[in-house]
Design a protein around this motif. Structure first.
Motif, PDB file in Angstrom:
ATOM      1  N   ALA A 132       5.847  10.013  -1.189  1.00 57.97           N
ATOM      2  CA  ALA A 132       4.539   9.771  -0.336  1.00 57.97           C
ATOM      3  C   ALA A 132       3.833  11.139  -0.239  1.00 57.97           C
ATOM      4  CB  ALA A 132       5.126   9.778   1.202  1.00 57.97           C
ATOM      5  N   LYS A 141      -5.659   5.076  -3.673  1.00 57.36           N
ATOM      6  CA  LYS A 141      -4.358   4.495  -3.697  1.00 57.36           C
ATOM      7  C   LYS A 141      -3.744   5.168  -2.662  1.00 57.36           C
ATOM      8  CE  LYS A 141      -4.051   2.525  -8.197  1.00 57.36           C
ATOM      9  NZ  LYS A 141      -3.195   2.376  -9.447  1.00 57.36           N
ATOM     10  N   ARG A 142      -3.987   6.414  -2.330  1.00 54.33           N
ATOM     11  CA  ARG A 142      -3.007   7.252  -1.141  1.00 54.33           C
ATOM     12  C   ARG A 142      -3.023   6.529  -0.095  1.00 54.33           C
ATOM     13  NH1 ARG A 142      -6.981  11.853  -1.588  1.00 54.33           N
ATOM     14  NH2 ARG A 142      -8.412  11.229   0.223  1.00 54.33           N
ATOM     15  N   TRP A 143      -3.926   5.998   0.415  1.00 54.40           N
ATOM     16  CA  TRP A 143      -3.800   5.492   1.795  1.00 54.40           C
ATOM     17  C   TRP A 143      -2.974   4.178   2.027  1.00 54.40           C
ATOM     18  CZ3 TRP A 143      -4.763   9.272   4.578  1.00 54.40           C
ATOM     19  CH2 TRP A 143      -5.734  10.092   4.200  1.00 54.40           C
ATOM     20  N   LYS A 144      -3.111   3.265   0.923  1.00 55.51           N
ATOM     21  CA  LYS A 144      -2.265   2.143   0.960  1.00 55.51           C
ATOM     22  C   LYS A 144      -0.954   2.388   0.787  1.00 55.51           C
ATOM     23  CE  LYS A 144      -1.476  -2.242  -1.707  1.00 55.51           C
ATOM     24  NZ  LYS A 144      -1.898  -2.900  -2.760  1.00 55.51           N
ATOM     25  N   TYR A 145      -0.588   3.409  -0.092  1.00 59.17           N
ATOM     26  CA  TYR A 145       0.846   4.117  -0.471  1.00 59.17           C
ATOM     27  C   TYR A 145       1.439   4.652   0.705  1.00 59.17           C
ATOM     28  CZ  TYR A 145       4.478   6.046  -3.644  1.00 59.17           C
ATOM     29  OH  TYR A 145       5.265   6.259  -4.247  1.00 59.17           O
ATOM     30  N   LEU A 146       0.455   5.639   1.476  1.00 58.46           N
ATOM     31  CA  LEU A 146       0.947   6.311   2.858  1.00 58.46           C
ATOM     32  C   LEU A 146       1.165   4.967   3.810  1.00 58.46           C
ATOM     33  CD1 LEU A 146      -1.098   9.516   2.609  1.00 58.46           C
ATOM     34  CD2 LEU A 146       1.342   9.183   2.350  1.00 58.46           C
ATOM     35  N   GLY A 147       0.395   4.103   3.899  1.00 60.56           N
ATOM     36  CA  GLY A 147       0.460   3.047   4.824  1.00 60.56           C
ATOM     37  C   GLY A 147       1.881   2.407   4.680  1.00 60.56           C
ATOM     38  N   GLY A 148       2.284   1.975   3.383  1.00 64.22           N
ATOM     39  CA  GLY A 148       3.363   1.552   3.289  1.00 64.22           C
ATOM     40  C   GLY A 148       4.516   2.385   3.431  1.00 64.22           C
ATOM     41  N   VAL A 150       4.667   4.957   5.660  1.00 61.67           N
ATOM     42  CA  VAL A 150       4.950   4.812   7.219  1.00 61.67           C
ATOM     43  C   VAL A 150       5.549   3.458   7.811  1.00 61.67           C
ATOM     44  CG1 VAL A 150       3.632   4.897   9.620  1.00 61.67           C
ATOM     45  CG2 VAL A 150       3.398   6.585   7.600  1.00 61.67           C
ATOM     46  N   ARG A 151       5.024   2.398   7.391  1.00 57.48           N
ATOM     47  CA  ARG A 151       5.578   1.116   7.594  1.00 57.48           C
ATOM     48  C   ARG A 151       7.144   0.928   7.541  1.00 57.48           C
ATOM     49  NH1 ARG A 151       2.812  -2.048   4.412  1.00 57.48           N
ATOM     50  NH2 ARG A 151       4.753  -2.035   2.951  1.00 57.48           N
ATOM     51  N   ASP A 152       7.428   1.386   6.313  1.00 58.91           N
ATOM     52  CA  ASP A 152       9.019   1.271   5.774  1.00 58.91           C
ATOM     53  C   ASP A 152       9.750   2.256   6.687  1.00 58.91           C
ATOM     54  OD1 ASP A 152       8.555  -1.003   4.095  1.00 58.91           O
ATOM     55  OD2 ASP A 152       7.853   0.464   2.571  1.00 58.91           O
TER      56      ASP A 152
END
Length: 183
Positions: A132, A141-148, A150-152
Motif C-alpha cells: 500500500a 491508480k493509487r487511490w483505488k489501490y489504497l481504497g481496497g 483500507v476496505r480489506d
C-alpha cells in the motif's frame, strides 16, 4: 496472478484449490500480500491436465497470468512445494498438508474433497502495508489501490496468513525477524 494448488498422486489431484492475487509486493510483481479463493473451471482443468501429464506426486502450485483482453491463462511456472497461499487454502476449507500426510505417510486412500469456500481472503499484513505504501507513487491508480487496502484492513472476514490470536508466538517471531531487517 492465478494459482492452482494441489496434492497429487501419480498425476491425480487428491486435494486442490484455486486462488487469485489481489495485491502483491513489490506491486509490479512479487509474492501475494492479499489473495482470494476462487473457482474457475478452465484454471482447474489446465492445472489438472498439466500435473496429470507429468504424473506429479506431492504438492504443487501451478502459477498463471491471465491476459486482460482474451482472458486466456498463460503458464508461468510450477512450484514443487506448498505455496505462500497455503494459509488461504486452509481458510477456504482445504487442508493440503493433511491430504499429503494422509496419502503418502499414513497410506490412506484419498477421500473425495469437499467443495471449498470461494471468496475467502488471506493477507500478509506487513507485506500488504508495504504494498500500500509503495502504491503512493503510482499515479491515479493509487487511490483505488489504497481504497481496497483500507476496505480489506477493516474487513474482519479477511484472515492473516501469519498472525493469529490462537497462537501468537509464530506471529511475534515473524514480526521480530521482519523488524530486525529494517532496524
Amino acid at each position: 496472478g492465478y494459482g492452482f494448488s494441489a496434492v497429487c498422486d501419480a498425476g491425480e489431484a487428491i486435494a486442490f484449490f484455486c486462488h487469485r492475487r489481489i495485491r502483491e509486493y513489490p506491486i509490479d510483481g512479487g509474492p501475494s500480500t492479499l489473495c482470494v479463493s476462487m473457482r474457475d473451471a478452465r484454471l482447474e482443468e489446465y492445472g489438472r491436465r498439466l500435473l496429470r501429464r507429468l504424473r506429479w506426486s506431492g504438492p504443487a502450485m501451478v502459477e498463471f497470468k491471465r491476459e486482460n483482453r482474451s482472458g486466456e491463462y498463460k503458464l508461468l511456472e510450477i512450484n514443487p512445494r506448498f505455496a505462500g497461499s497455503l494459509p488461504l487454502a486452509d481458510h477456504a476449507g482445504v487442508n493440503l498438508p493433511m491430504a499429503l500426510a494422509g496419502r503418502f505417510f499414513a497410506g490412506r486412500s484419498p477421500v473425495r474433497q469437499p467443495a471449498y469456500m470461494v471468496g475467502r481472503k488471506t493477507r500478509f499484513l506487513l507485506s500488504d502495508c508495504a504494498s500500500a505504501a509503495s502504491s503512493l507513487s503510482h499515479g491515479e491508480k493509487r487511490w483505488k489501490y489504497l481504497g481496497g487496502f483500507v476496505r480489506d484492513l477493516l474487513d474482519m472476514e479477511v484472515k492473516d496468513g501469519i498472525l493469529s490470536m490462537n497462537d501468537i508466538r509464530p506471529g511475534i517471531a515473524y514480526l521480530q525477524q521482519k523488524l530486525s531487517v529494517y532496524g
